[in-house]
Design a protein around this motif. Structure first.
Motif, PDB file in Angstrom:
ATOM      1  N   TYR A  79       3.746  24.446  20.749  1.00 15.42           N
ATOM      2  CA  TYR A  79       3.537  23.208  20.002  1.00 15.42           C
ATOM      3  C   TYR A  79       3.059  23.507  18.589  1.00 15.42           C
ATOM      4  CZ  TYR A  79       1.442  18.795  18.544  1.00 15.42           C
ATOM      5  OH  TYR A  79       1.102  17.673  17.842  1.00 15.42           O
ATOM      6  N   ALA A  80       2.180  24.499  18.448  1.00 15.08           N
ATOM      7  CA  ALA A  80       1.669  24.872  17.128  1.00 15.08           C
ATOM      8  C   ALA A  80       2.790  25.406  16.247  1.00 15.08           C
ATOM      9  CB  ALA A  80       0.555  25.920  17.278  1.00 15.08           C
ATOM     10  N   LYS A  81       3.694  26.191  16.842  1.00 21.83           N
ATOM     11  CA  LYS A  81       4.823  26.715  16.067  1.00 21.83           C
ATOM     12  C   LYS A  81       5.747  25.591  15.607  1.00 21.83           C
ATOM     13  CE  LYS A  81       4.926  31.361  18.088  1.00 21.83           C
ATOM     14  NZ  LYS A  81       5.742  32.356  18.833  1.00 21.83           N
ATOM     15  N   GLU A  82       5.961  24.614  16.500  1.00 16.67           N
ATOM     16  CA  GLU A  82       6.801  23.472  16.118  1.00 16.67           C
ATOM     17  C   GLU A  82       6.151  22.683  14.998  1.00 16.67           C
ATOM     18  OE1 GLU A  82       8.720  19.419  18.109  1.00 16.67           O
ATOM     19  OE2 GLU A  82       7.734  20.915  19.368  1.00 16.67           O
ATOM     20  N   TRP A  83       4.848  22.489  15.068  1.00 16.07           N
ATOM     21  CA  TRP A  83       4.133  21.782  14.017  1.00 16.07           C
ATOM     22  C   TRP A  83       4.195  22.554  12.697  1.00 16.07           C
ATOM     23  CZ3 TRP A  83       2.513  17.511  12.114  1.00 16.07           C
ATOM     24  CH2 TRP A  83       1.526  17.495  11.130  1.00 16.07           C
ATOM     25  N   ASP A  84       4.155  23.889  12.776  1.00 14.28           N
ATOM     26  CA  ASP A  84       4.269  24.705  11.573  1.00 14.28           C
ATOM     27  C   ASP A  84       5.600  24.437  10.856  1.00 14.28           C
ATOM     28  OD1 ASP A  84       1.818  25.930  11.715  1.00 14.28           O
ATOM     29  OD2 ASP A  84       2.546  27.609  12.923  1.00 14.28           O
ATOM     30  N   PHE A  85       6.675  24.262  11.618  1.00 10.67           N
ATOM     31  CA  PHE A  85       7.977  23.992  11.002  1.00 10.67           C
ATOM     32  C   PHE A  85       7.953  22.653  10.265  1.00 10.67           C
ATOM     33  CE2 PHE A  85      12.228  22.130  11.058  1.00 10.67           C
ATOM     34  CZ  PHE A  85      12.967  23.140  10.438  1.00 10.67           C
ATOM     35  N   TYR A  86       7.394  21.629  10.888  1.00  9.42           N
ATOM     36  CA  TYR A  86       7.296  20.325  10.232  1.00  9.42           C
ATOM     37  C   TYR A  86       6.439  20.410   8.975  1.00  9.42           C
ATOM     38  CZ  TYR A  86       9.136  18.572  14.673  1.00  9.42           C
ATOM     39  OH  TYR A  86       9.908  18.342  15.777  1.00  9.42           O
ATOM     40  N   ARG A  87       5.378  21.215   9.056  1.00  6.53           N
ATOM     41  CA  ARG A  87       4.510  21.385   7.892  1.00  6.53           C
ATOM     42  C   ARG A  87       5.251  22.077   6.745  1.00  6.53           C
ATOM     43  NH1 ARG A  87       0.513  25.456   6.799  1.00  6.53           N
ATOM     44  NH2 ARG A  87       1.010  26.381   8.813  1.00  6.53           N
ATOM     45  N   MET A  88       6.053  23.105   7.080  1.00 11.42           N
ATOM     46  CA  MET A  88       6.835  23.783   6.062  1.00 11.42           C
ATOM     47  C   MET A  88       7.878  22.855   5.429  1.00 11.42           C
ATOM     48  SD  MET A  88       5.559  26.786   5.839  1.00 11.42           S
ATOM     49  CE  MET A  88       3.983  26.049   6.283  1.00 11.42           C
ATOM     50  N   PHE A  89       8.457  21.978   6.249  1.00 12.86           N
ATOM     51  CA  PHE A  89       9.434  21.018   5.736  1.00 12.86           C
ATOM     52  C   PHE A  89       8.769  20.054   4.750  1.00 12.86           C
ATOM     53  CE2 PHE A  89      11.705  16.981   5.872  1.00 12.86           C
ATOM     54  CZ  PHE A  89      13.003  17.376   5.615  1.00 12.86           C
ATOM     55  N   ALA A  90       7.586  19.581   5.093  1.00  6.25           N
ATOM     56  CA  ALA A  90       6.871  18.659   4.206  1.00  6.25           C
ATOM     57  C   ALA A  90       6.498  19.344   2.897  1.00  6.25           C
ATOM     58  CB  ALA A  90       5.618  18.133   4.906  1.00  6.25           C
ATOM     59  N   ILE A  91       6.043  20.593   2.975  1.00  2.00           N
ATOM     60  CA  ILE A  91       5.665  21.325   1.768  1.00  2.00           C
ATOM     61  C   ILE A  91       6.882  21.564   0.887  1.00  2.00           C
ATOM     62  CG2 ILE A  91       4.824  23.545   0.919  1.00  2.00           C
ATOM     63  CD1 ILE A  91       2.938  23.624   3.306  1.00  2.00           C
ATOM     64  N   ALA A  92       8.007  21.963   1.488  1.00  2.00           N
ATOM     65  CA  ALA A  92       9.231  22.192   0.711  1.00  2.00           C
ATOM     66  C   ALA A  92       9.696  20.909   0.030  1.00  2.00           C
ATOM     67  CB  ALA A  92      10.333  22.736   1.625  1.00  2.00           C
ATOM     68  N   SER A  93       9.569  19.779   0.725  1.00  2.00           N
ATOM     69  CA  SER A  93       9.975  18.491   0.152  1.00  2.00           C
ATOM     70  C   SER A  93       9.094  18.126  -1.040  1.00  2.00           C
ATOM     71  CB  SER A  93       9.891  17.395   1.217  1.00  2.00           C
ATOM     72  OG  SER A  93      10.720  17.690   2.320  1.00  2.00           O
ATOM     73  N   LEU A  94       7.784  18.317  -0.898  1.00  2.00           N
ATOM     74  CA  LEU A  94       6.868  17.977  -1.983  1.00  2.00           C
ATOM     75  C   LEU A  94       7.082  18.879  -3.195  1.00  2.00           C
ATOM     76  CD1 LEU A  94       3.590  17.331   0.046  1.00  2.00           C
ATOM     77  CD2 LEU A  94       5.002  15.635  -1.114  1.00  2.00           C
ATOM     78  N   GLU A  95       7.348  20.154  -2.959  1.00  2.00           N
ATOM     79  CA  GLU A  95       7.558  21.075  -4.074  1.00  2.00           C
ATOM     80  C   GLU A  95       8.861  20.766  -4.798  1.00  2.00           C
ATOM     81  OE1 GLU A  95       7.192  25.061  -2.673  1.00  2.00           O
ATOM     82  OE2 GLU A  95       5.079  24.827  -2.125  1.00  2.00           O
ATOM     83  N   GLN A  96       9.902  20.405  -4.057  1.00  2.00           N
ATOM     84  CA  GLN A  96      11.157  20.029  -4.718  1.00  2.00           C
ATOM     85  C   GLN A  96      10.983  18.732  -5.494  1.00  2.00           C
ATOM     86  OE1 GLN A  96      15.283  20.607  -3.083  1.00  2.00           O
ATOM     87  NE2 GLN A  96      15.168  18.388  -2.834  1.00  2.00           N
ATOM     88  N   THR A  97      10.234  17.797  -4.942  1.00  2.00           N
ATOM     89  CA  THR A  97       9.951  16.548  -5.659  1.00  2.00           C
ATOM     90  C   THR A  97       9.205  16.823  -6.957  1.00  2.00           C
ATOM     91  OG1 THR A  97       9.862  15.308  -3.573  1.00  2.00           O
ATOM     92  CG2 THR A  97       8.833  14.296  -5.500  1.00  2.00           C
ATOM     93  N   ALA A  98       8.229  17.722  -6.898  1.00  2.00           N
ATOM     94  CA  ALA A  98       7.483  18.089  -8.103  1.00  2.00           C
ATOM     95  C   ALA A  98       8.406  18.729  -9.133  1.00  2.00           C
ATOM     96  CB  ALA A  98       6.343  19.045  -7.732  1.00  2.00           C
ATOM     97  N   PHE A  99       9.333  19.555  -8.684  1.00  2.00           N
ATOM     98  CA  PHE A  99      10.297  20.200  -9.591  1.00  2.00           C
ATOM     99  C   PHE A  99      11.134  19.146 -10.309  1.00  2.00           C
ATOM    100  CE2 PHE A  99      14.588  22.139 -10.073  1.00  2.00           C
ATOM    101  CZ  PHE A  99      14.279  23.062 -11.047  1.00  2.00           C
ATOM    102  N   PHE A 100      11.640  18.164  -9.569  1.00  2.00           N
ATOM    103  CA  PHE A 100      12.460  17.115 -10.174  1.00  2.00           C
ATOM    104  C   PHE A 100      11.629  16.236 -11.110  1.00  2.00           C
ATOM    105  CE2 PHE A 100      15.638  17.085  -6.396  1.00  2.00           C
ATOM    106  CZ  PHE A 100      16.216  18.240  -6.902  1.00  2.00           C
ATOM    107  N   ILE A 101      10.396  15.905 -10.714  1.00  2.00           N
ATOM    108  CA  ILE A 101       9.537  15.080 -11.565  1.00  2.00           C
ATOM    109  C   ILE A 101       9.261  15.790 -12.884  1.00  2.00           C
ATOM    110  CG2 ILE A 101       7.212  14.136 -11.801  1.00  2.00           C
ATOM    111  CD1 ILE A 101       7.274  13.437  -8.857  1.00  2.00           C
ATOM    112  N   GLY A 102       9.027  17.096 -12.822  1.00  2.00           N
ATOM    113  CA  GLY A 102       8.807  17.862 -14.050  1.00  2.00           C
ATOM    114  C   GLY A 102      10.010  17.801 -14.981  1.00  2.00           C
ATOM    115  N   ILE A 103      11.200  17.903 -14.424  1.00  2.00           N
ATOM    116  CA  ILE A 103      12.427  17.824 -15.235  1.00  2.00           C
ATOM    117  C   ILE A 103      12.573  16.439 -15.856  1.00  2.00           C
ATOM    118  CG2 ILE A 103      14.947  17.824 -15.118  1.00  2.00           C
ATOM    119  CD1 ILE A 103      14.762  20.048 -13.067  1.00  2.00           C
ATOM    120  N   PHE A 104      12.430  15.398 -15.030  1.00  2.00           N
ATOM    121  CA  PHE A 104      12.609  14.034 -15.522  1.00  2.00           C
ATOM    122  C   PHE A 104      11.548  13.671 -16.561  1.00  2.00           C
ATOM    123  CE2 PHE A 104      14.621  13.055 -11.188  1.00  2.00           C
ATOM    124  CZ  PHE A 104      15.883  13.359 -11.675  1.00  2.00           C
TER     125      PHE A 104
END
Length: 271
Positions: free
Chosen positions: A134-159
């Motif tokens: 269960y902890a490993k599965e939660w780690d994957f969801y956490r990595m997905f959320a972090i990747a999404s936030l970092e990509q959003t920050a990248f786009f916001i910086g460009i815009f």
């Protein structure tokens, strides 16, 4: 002329002379563009008789408006991989592609899997306990959320940079909706993360860095083509996005939400 390259083109309509042609665009946001000089065009081709096409000639540069309508999709993809501006204009302005959301989601899943794989590789725990799984599965969801936030920050910086750089007296506002779609499409290089992880070898860290450089180069070209701006502004926009993204990465590392500096192969050394 052949008709093998018409896959993905917007459907044609008849004109006053009874000759089918690509329809004129209804608004500036969906007009066709000359792939050579970026000038607007009313049509791409005319179908004179059962697939006999005549490509429209651009009135500005006297070259075919879009030669890629006769090209095989594989050739177009190769030219896009080579970051040719003509191929980008063909894809962004002269075709209908509605896979931006799906492609973005799949790329984020690839990046989340990479981070999750790095995390599991650093924590060699083979305990089959349900809590561990269960902890490993939660780690994957956490990595997905972090990747999404970092990509959003990248786009916001460009815009943010492009919005601040735009002169207040400018009559024509940049099409940020089209730019967002262009950035999502040009991030397709992240799909290479999965093969790089599956076929792991001694050069995997180098491959991951090269993939990062390729994605940034594609983003750079997408900005330049979409907004028709010079290379300097496009580069500064990318650097602004990287700066805000790096700030987000630093924040996650300080909060100990990320996988740690010793495992962050893909995100490290952005500059």
């Amino acid at each position: 002329m052949g008709n093998g390259g018409r896959i993905g083109l917007r459907p044609g309509k008849g004109n006053a002379d009874g000759v089918p042609a690509t329809p004129p665009a209804a608004s500036a946001s969906c007009q066709y563009r000359c792939i050579e000089c970026n000038q607007e065009a009313r049509e791409l081709y005319r179908d004179y008789n059962h697939g006999v096409l005549k490509i429209t000639i651009c009135k500005s540069c006297q070259k075919p408006v879009d030669k890629y309508i006769e090209y095989d999709p594989v050739i177009i993809l190769i030219n896009a991989i080579l970051c040719k501006a003509q191929a980008y204009r063909h894809i962004l302005f002269n075709t209908k592609i509605n896979i931006h959301g799906k492609l973005c989601m799949f790329c984020l899943l690839c990046e989340a899997y990479l981070r999750w794989w790095q995390l599991q590789d650093s924590n060699q725990n083979t305990d089959p306990d349900d809590l561990i799984r269960y902890a490993k599965e939660w780690d994957f969801y956490r990595m997905f959320a972090i990747a999404s936030l970092e990509q959003t920050a990248f786009f916001i910086g460009i815009f943010t940079f492009l919005w601040a750089e735009r002169p207040m007296t400018a009559k024509e506002k940049p099409n940020f909706v089209l730019l967002l779609k262009a950035l999502l499409l040009s991030s397709y290089g992240k799909l290479l993360l999965i093969p790089a992880v599956i076929w792991e070898h001694d050069y995997t860290p180098l491959c991951l860095k090269l993939i990062k450089v390729f994605v940034l180069t594609s983003n750079f070209q997408a900005i330049r083509v979409t907004l028709n701006i010079n290379r300097k502004l496009s580069l500064l926009a990318i650097l602004s996005g990287l700066l805000l993204e790096s700030t987000m990465v630093y924040f996650f590392q300080r909060m100990e939400w990320d996988i740690g500096s010793d495992c962050a192969i893909y995100k490290a050394q952005d500059f």
